[in-house]
Design a protein around this motif. Structure first.
Motif, PDB file in Angstrom:
ATOM      1  N   MET A 169      46.111  19.197  47.551  1.00  0.00           N
ATOM      2  CA  MET A 169      47.053  18.877  48.622  1.00  0.00           C
ATOM      3  C   MET A 169      48.030  20.033  48.789  1.00  0.00           C
ATOM      4  N   GLY A 170      48.242  20.455  50.023  1.00  0.00           N
ATOM      5  CA  GLY A 170      49.195  21.521  50.284  1.00  0.00           C
ATOM      6  C   GLY A 170      50.594  21.131  49.843  1.00  0.00           C
ATOM      7  N   ARG A 171      51.320  22.099  49.293  1.00  0.00           N
ATOM      8  CA  ARG A 171      52.667  21.820  48.786  1.00  0.00           C
ATOM      9  C   ARG A 171      53.567  21.235  49.877  1.00  0.00           C
TER      10      ARG A 171
ATOM     11  N   ALA B  24      41.164   8.512  45.123  1.00  0.00           N
ATOM     12  CA  ALA B  24      41.600   8.129  43.780  1.00  0.00           C
ATOM     13  C   ALA B  24      41.292   6.660  43.503  1.00  0.00           C
ATOM     14  N   THR B  25      41.431   5.823  44.524  1.00  0.00           N
ATOM     15  CA  THR B  25      41.179   4.394  44.383  1.00  0.00           C
ATOM     16  C   THR B  25      39.709   4.109  44.091  1.00  0.00           C
ATOM     17  N   VAL B  26      38.802   4.699  44.868  1.00  0.00           N
ATOM     18  CA  VAL B  26      37.380   4.428  44.643  1.00  0.00           C
ATOM     19  C   VAL B  26      36.900   5.058  43.345  1.00  0.00           C
ATOM     20  N   ALA B  27      37.522   6.172  42.943  1.00  0.00           N
ATOM     21  CA  ALA B  27      37.170   6.761  41.650  1.00  0.00           C
ATOM     22  C   ALA B  27      37.488   5.786  40.522  1.00  0.00           C
ATOM     23  N   ALA B  28      38.662   5.167  40.604  1.00  0.00           N
ATOM     24  CA  ALA B  28      39.031   4.172  39.597  1.00  0.00           C
ATOM     25  C   ALA B  28      38.096   2.966  39.648  1.00  0.00           C
TER      26      ALA B  28
ATOM     27  N   ASN C 252      52.547   9.093  48.279  1.00  0.00           N
ATOM     28  CA  ASN C 252      51.106   9.068  48.060  1.00  0.00           C
ATOM     29  C   ASN C 252      50.696   9.900  46.852  1.00  0.00           C
ATOM     30  N   VAL C 253      51.412  11.000  46.604  1.00  0.00           N
ATOM     31  CA  VAL C 253      51.157  11.792  45.394  1.00  0.00           C
ATOM     32  C   VAL C 253      51.402  10.920  44.160  1.00  0.00           C
TER      33      VAL C 253
ATOM     34  N   GLY D 236      45.118   7.597  38.306  1.00  0.00           N
ATOM     35  CA  GLY D 236      44.345   8.364  37.339  1.00  0.00           C
ATOM     36  C   GLY D 236      43.798   9.672  37.838  1.00  0.00           C
ATOM     37  N   ALA D 237      44.097  10.035  39.087  1.00  0.00           N
ATOM     38  CA  ALA D 237      43.584  11.288  39.636  1.00  0.00           C
ATOM     39  C   ALA D 237      44.490  12.456  39.262  1.00  0.00           C
ATOM     40  N   GLU D 238      43.901  13.636  39.146  1.00  0.00           N
ATOM     41  CA  GLU D 238      44.667  14.867  39.028  1.00  0.00           C
ATOM     42  C   GLU D 238      45.009  15.341  40.436  1.00  0.00           C
ATOM     43  N   VAL D 239      46.270  15.631  40.693  1.00  0.00           N
ATOM     44  CA  VAL D 239      46.692  16.131  41.999  1.00  0.00           C
ATOM     45  C   VAL D 239      47.132  17.580  41.832  1.00  0.00           C
ATOM     46  N   VAL D 240      46.485  18.475  42.571  1.00  0.00           N
ATOM     47  CA  VAL D 240      46.733  19.911  42.454  1.00  0.00           C
ATOM     48  C   VAL D 240      47.425  20.407  43.718  1.00  0.00           C
ATOM     49  N   ALA D 241      48.590  21.021  43.543  1.00  0.00           N
ATOM     50  CA  ALA D 241      49.337  21.566  44.681  1.00  0.00           C
ATOM     51  C   ALA D 241      48.741  22.904  45.109  1.00  0.00           C
TER      52      ALA D 241
END
Length: 420
Positions: free
Chosen positions: A141-143, A127-131, A152-153, A160-165
């Protein structure tokens, strides 16, 4: 600039009997594109200089090699040096690889990156390098891991990242990898998969090891400056294997340096609650997630659930490079249980004023298992691959800290009152 990850690797990505590329036909063009561009940058001194310059100016490299004087005095044996990957921007070695692969993605004209994460450090790094580089990012990321590493989530989303469980299976790293691969199948024309560990189909193991090799390059130069000779042993924790391969590579040619990978012993071998593929001898050769390696499997070939106090070490497989190095006797594997890790963590904090991540503390625990056999003339390097800020909930639970538990109850009541 590193020249090769492992001289025994064949052109199609095998390391002895391990590795290869077992991918669906639809992903063949994506892997061909990555292989082509990786081969170009691997021999491109300009790219390596650009990469290292960004690591210096943005991440803060080189990270120091710290002499652990009080730990050394405590044991009265080997001199202990700590490679401080915790001082990277984002707090772990993961940024080394995420930054390299993001630069590669831009070179290939991609506008989006996706990644899996266990402990969340690779997710934060991605997420950091994407920004930083102007890319969009989706992190799977596993629930179960989200619950253990929610701080961290929080940061991934703020970046700015989308985090998908991921809510199926064991809800940990292997399931996050599966879900990321599903995304990539339908999006590879615009998307690059920033795989976080040195596993998966060729060329990912070689590529991740390439970007992480900066750790060992620095450590070797630093120990030579500090003491004028190579260490006797180098320790690193092993989940998939990226930080271990990063610090080990520079020492491959020196047979007198023993390389030790420390896996997650969890609640011990007999409990079945662990993530130890090699040290306990329970890993069986199999093919999954695009490559062949040692996986924890049942008698029917189904992947077992894994367990570790450290979310970043509960992966069911291991890097094919490390599986081959183990088979050839170049890397020795050990296991550290949760109890040994908690004991080691307390010792390191109180003796050196450092707070290693639970993953990294496995490397300390492995070194402490061996240190009674050492002499005062021996030198150990321990790779502290990350810092423990992210683990405060898990560490407090492991230490059974009643004051922390009371604090959480108080904060929970405050939130409940505010919600009314």
């Amino acid at each position: 600039m590193p020249t090769a990850v492992n001289a025994s690797a064949s052109e199609n990505g095998y390391y002895g009997d391990y590795g290869g590329s077992f991918i669906p036909e639809i992903l063949v063009p994506a892997f061909e594109e990555i292989s082509k561009h990786f081969e170009e940058i691997r021999h491109d001194e300009t790219f390596w200089q650009q990469y290292c310059a960004l690591l210096t100016d943005y991440s803060g490299r080189p990270t120091p090699l710290t002499y652990a004087g009080r730990l050394t005095e405590h044991y009265g044996r080997a001199k202990i040096y700590i490679k401080r990957e915790d001082l990277n921007h984002t707090g772990a070695h993961k940024l080394n690889n995420a930054l390299g692969q993001a630069l590669l993605a831009k070179r290939m004209g991609k506008t989006r990156i996706i990644a899996e994460t266990g402990a969340g450090q690779h997710g934060v790094a991605t997420a950091t390098v994407a920004a930083k580089l102007g890319l969009s990012a989706t992190i799977y990321m596993g629930r179960e891991d989200m619950e253990r590493q929610y701080s961290n989530v929080f940061w991934m989303r703020r970046l700015g990242a989308e985090v998908v469980a991921v809510d199926y299976g064991s809800q940990t790293l292997k399931d996050a990898i599966n879900e990321t691969l599903r995304d990539w199948v339908s999006s590879f024309e615009t998307t690059h998969y920033v795989l976080g560990t040195a596993s998966g189909a060729h060329p990912f193991p070689a590529m991740v090891a390439f970007f992480q090799s900066i750790i060992g390059i620095e450590a070797k130069e630093q120990i030579m400056r500090a003491v004028g000779r190579l260490p006797n042993k180098v320790y690193a924790c092993v989940g998939g294997g990226s930080n271990a391969l990063g610090v080990f590579q520079a020492f491959y040619p020196h047979d007198e340096v023993q390389l030790v990978g420390v896996e997650a012993g969890g609640q011990g071998k007999e409990s079945g609650n662990h993530a130890t593929r090699i040290a306990y001898g329970e890993g069986k050769m199999g093919v999954a997630q695009g490559y062949k390696t040692l996986f924890l499997q049942d008698n029917d070939g189904q992947m077992k659930d894994t367990y570790s106090i450290a979310a970043g070490l509960d992966y069911v497989g291991v890097s094919p490079i490390l599986a081959d190095l183990s088979e050839r006797g170049r890397v020795r594997f050990a296991a550290a249980t949760d109890l040994e890790v908690i004991d080691a963590l307390e010792l390191v904090m109180k003796m050196e004023g450092l707070i290693p991540a639970l993953e990294s503390t496995h490397a300390f625990a492995g070194a402490f298992q061996d240190i009674a056999e050492s002499s005062k003339s021996d030198i150990y390097i321990i790779n502290m691959s990350g810092r423990g800020d992210k683990d405060i909930f898990n560490i407090a639970e492991g230490l059974q800290d009643e004051e922390w538990r009371s604090f959480i109850h108080r904060k929970n009541k405050q939130f409940e009152n505010q919600a009314r």
